[in-house]
Write a protein that holds these residues in place. Structure first.
Motif, PDB file in Angstrom:
ATOM      1  N   UNK A   1      -8.493  21.993  -6.201  1.00 19.30           N
ATOM      2  CA  UNK A   1      -9.152  21.722  -4.909  1.00 19.30           C
ATOM      3  C   UNK A   1      -8.712  20.363  -4.391  1.00 19.30           C
ATOM      4  N   UNK A   2      -8.326  20.313  -3.130  1.00 23.72           N
ATOM      5  CA  UNK A   2      -7.799  19.070  -2.574  1.00 23.72           C
ATOM      6  C   UNK A   2      -8.915  18.077  -2.307  1.00 23.72           C
ATOM      7  N   UNK A   3      -8.719  16.839  -2.714  1.00 22.38           N
ATOM      8  CA  UNK A   3      -9.724  15.808  -2.525  1.00 22.38           C
ATOM      9  C   UNK A   3      -9.672  15.241  -1.122  1.00 22.38           C
ATOM     10  N   UNK A   4     -10.817  14.710  -0.681  1.00 23.60           N
ATOM     11  CA  UNK A   4     -10.853  14.029   0.612  1.00 23.60           C
ATOM     12  C   UNK A   4     -10.615  12.535   0.430  1.00 23.60           C
ATOM     13  N   UNK A   5     -10.512  12.076  -0.825  1.00 23.21           N
ATOM     14  CA  UNK A   5     -10.317  10.652  -1.092  1.00 23.21           C
ATOM     15  C   UNK A   5      -8.843  10.287  -0.975  1.00 23.21           C
ATOM     16  N   UNK A   6      -8.628   9.029  -0.606  1.00 24.99           N
ATOM     17  CA  UNK A   6      -7.273   8.475  -0.663  1.00 24.99           C
ATOM     18  C   UNK A   6      -7.416   7.028  -1.102  1.00 24.99           C
ATOM     19  N   UNK A   7      -6.755   6.684  -2.206  1.00 23.07           N
ATOM     20  CA  UNK A   7      -6.881   5.347  -2.765  1.00 23.07           C
ATOM     21  C   UNK A   7      -5.542   4.623  -2.759  1.00 23.07           C
ATOM     22  N   UNK A   8      -5.626   3.303  -2.790  1.00 19.95           N
ATOM     23  CA  UNK A   8      -4.448   2.441  -2.848  1.00 19.95           C
ATOM     24  C   UNK A   8      -4.784   1.261  -3.752  1.00 19.95           C
ATOM     25  N   UNK A   9      -3.792   0.435  -4.037  1.00 17.22           N
ATOM     26  CA  UNK A   9      -3.989  -0.723  -4.907  1.00 17.22           C
ATOM     27  C   UNK A   9      -3.858  -1.999  -4.083  1.00 17.22           C
ATOM     28  N   UNK A  10      -4.857  -2.853  -4.194  1.00 16.96           N
ATOM     29  CA  UNK A  10      -4.813  -4.162  -3.537  1.00 16.96           C
ATOM     30  C   UNK A  10      -3.886  -5.070  -4.335  1.00 16.96           C
ATOM     31  N   UNK A  11      -2.853  -5.549  -3.700  1.00 17.46           N
ATOM     32  CA  UNK A  11      -1.835  -6.300  -4.437  1.00 17.46           C
ATOM     33  C   UNK A  11      -2.382  -7.593  -5.030  1.00 17.46           C
ATOM     34  N   UNK A  12      -3.188  -8.320  -4.264  1.00 13.66           N
ATOM     35  CA  UNK A  12      -3.651  -9.633  -4.716  1.00 13.66           C
ATOM     36  C   UNK A  12      -4.541  -9.542  -5.946  1.00 13.66           C
ATOM     37  N   UNK A  13      -5.421  -8.524  -5.992  1.00 14.59           N
ATOM     38  CA  UNK A  13      -6.388  -8.417  -7.084  1.00 14.59           C
ATOM     39  C   UNK A  13      -6.052  -7.343  -8.106  1.00 14.59           C
ATOM     40  N   UNK A  14      -5.216  -6.375  -7.727  1.00 12.52           N
ATOM     41  CA  UNK A  14      -4.931  -5.249  -8.600  1.00 12.52           C
ATOM     42  C   UNK A  14      -6.003  -4.179  -8.585  1.00 12.52           C
ATOM     43  N   UNK A  15      -7.008  -4.339  -7.727  1.00 14.18           N
ATOM     44  CA  UNK A  15      -8.122  -3.389  -7.672  1.00 14.18           C
ATOM     45  C   UNK A  15      -7.694  -2.078  -7.031  1.00 14.18           C
ATOM     46  N   UNK A  16      -8.275  -0.974  -7.498  1.00 14.50           N
ATOM     47  CA  UNK A  16      -8.081   0.334  -6.879  1.00 14.50           C
ATOM     48  C   UNK A  16      -9.130   0.481  -5.779  1.00 14.50           C
ATOM     49  N   UNK A  17      -8.678   0.745  -4.549  1.00  8.40           N
ATOM     50  CA  UNK A  17      -9.578   0.760  -3.392  1.00  8.40           C
ATOM     51  C   UNK A  17      -9.567   2.129  -2.723  1.00  8.40           C
ATOM     52  N   UNK A  18     -10.718   2.520  -2.198  1.00 13.47           N
ATOM     53  CA  UNK A  18     -10.822   3.730  -1.389  1.00 13.47           C
ATOM     54  C   UNK A  18     -10.536   3.370   0.061  1.00 13.47           C
TER      55      UNK A  18
END
Length: 335
Positions: A1-18
């Motif tokens: 099932x396809x998710x509605x989420x899309x995440x990326x990585x914040x370069x400065x902190x390394x955090x995974x963000x929605x």
């Protein structure tokens, strides 16, 4: 099932963000409903005329509730007002917010070594290669190489074939000036007419090679000249999107002073403002000649992660995770 989420990585902190995808429901309806069941309506919605109308309604009308509506809009986009040249009360339409100028010389530091290539935009970036022998090979996912540069532009096609590329997706909240990623002499600049497809990840996955179908401006920079970045020929492609009506070429050698059109024979300096999208979301693609650059290690590591929910990874079946990058930040180094 396809998710509605899309995440990326914040370069400065390394955090995974929605990512909060603006107009996501509308884009899903367009690209999975209207496009399939009413193609004529879909062509109308992605036409220049409709893009102009949608752009005016969404960006040019003043904020209805005055200052309070403006403040809410700025908070929603998380605009850092301390970066802006205009005072908050002067940002009284969405267009002024999207076309804002910033103190980039203070808040977007740039690596000074001449062999370092920088990001052309505040954006979410993916990198790839046009060579099928490369570990970064991404075949015809985002663009068709020949179509992207214009099939009749044979010298540039031949020179850049099998090269490497970086793809920068500007979301509506971003600063929308493009800056030059390299120093060198402009060998060519031309416009290719086309459509106005959305840059939402859902739309990109749904439409085959969308970036080579949209209207775009191609600038070829020869960096192997005196004062240049010495990474060969570099193509910078500025791609319009839904509700983007124009790309204004407005190069400034210092700050935003004395802006002028980019023309053949001009020398452009790395990190300077080159053009402005009007307004919304859009995409830059930078193509390098084969073997001339090595991308920053953190971008490569982030892109290959499998613990991040990316619609690109899901749609294309390979790890493709974006990193949030700032304009003038390190992208690559000369080999």
């Amino acid at each position: 099932m396809q998710t509605t989420r899309h995440q990326y990585i914040a370069r400065d902190s390394g955090a995974v963000c929605d990512e909060s995808l603006f107009g996501d429901g509308f884009v899903r309806l367009m690209y999975h409903g209207v496009r399939e069941s009413a193609p004529a309506l879909f062509r109308l919605l992605t036409s220049p005329r409709m893009t102009g109308i949608l752009g005016y309604v969404n960006y040019d009308l003043p904020f209805a509730s005055g200052g309070s509506a403006c403040a809410r809009f700025l908070r929603q986009l998380k605009v850092d007002l301390s970066e802006c040249l205009l005072r908050p009360e002067e940002l009284d339409t969405p267009r002024k917010v999207f076309e804002r100028q910033i103190r980039y010389w203070e808040c977007r530091p740039m690596p000074e070594r001449p062999e370092e290539v920088v990001s052309p935009a505040d954006a979410r970036v993916l990198v790839g290669s046009c060579r099928d022998t490369s570990s970064l090979f991404i075949k015809d996912k985002f663009f068709s190489f020949d179509e992207l540069l214009g099939g009749e532009r044979r010298p540039w096609l031949n020179a850049l074939r099998d090269g490497d590329f970086a793809l920068f997706r500007l979301t509506p909240d971003k600063y929308h000036y493009n800056h030059t990623p390299v120093s060198g002499e402009v060998a060519d600049i031309y416009t290719i007419d086309g459509e106005f497809n959305s840059c939402n990840p859902e739309a990109i996955v749904a439409v085959a090679t969308p970036y080579s179908k949209n209207r775009r401006v191609v600038t070829i920079v020869n960096t192997d000249v005196k004062g240049g970045s010495n990474v060969g020929l570099v193509a910078m492609i500025e791609v319009v999107a839904l509700m983007i009506g124009d790309i204004v070429q407005c190069y400034s050698a210092e700050g935003y002073r004395d802006p002028r059109p980019v023309t053949r024979g001009m020398f452009v300096e790395k990190g300077q403002p080159k053009s402005l999208y009007r307004p919304g979301s859009s995409t830059d693609i930078v193509i390098f000649q084969k073997g001339r650059v090595s991308f920053a290690a953190d971008l490569l590591e982030n892109q290959a992660r499998t613990d991040v929910t990316s619609r690109f990874s899901q749609g294309f079946g390979i790890p493709l995770v974006e990193t949030d990058i700032r304009v003038r930040a390190l992208l690559a180094r000369a080999r």
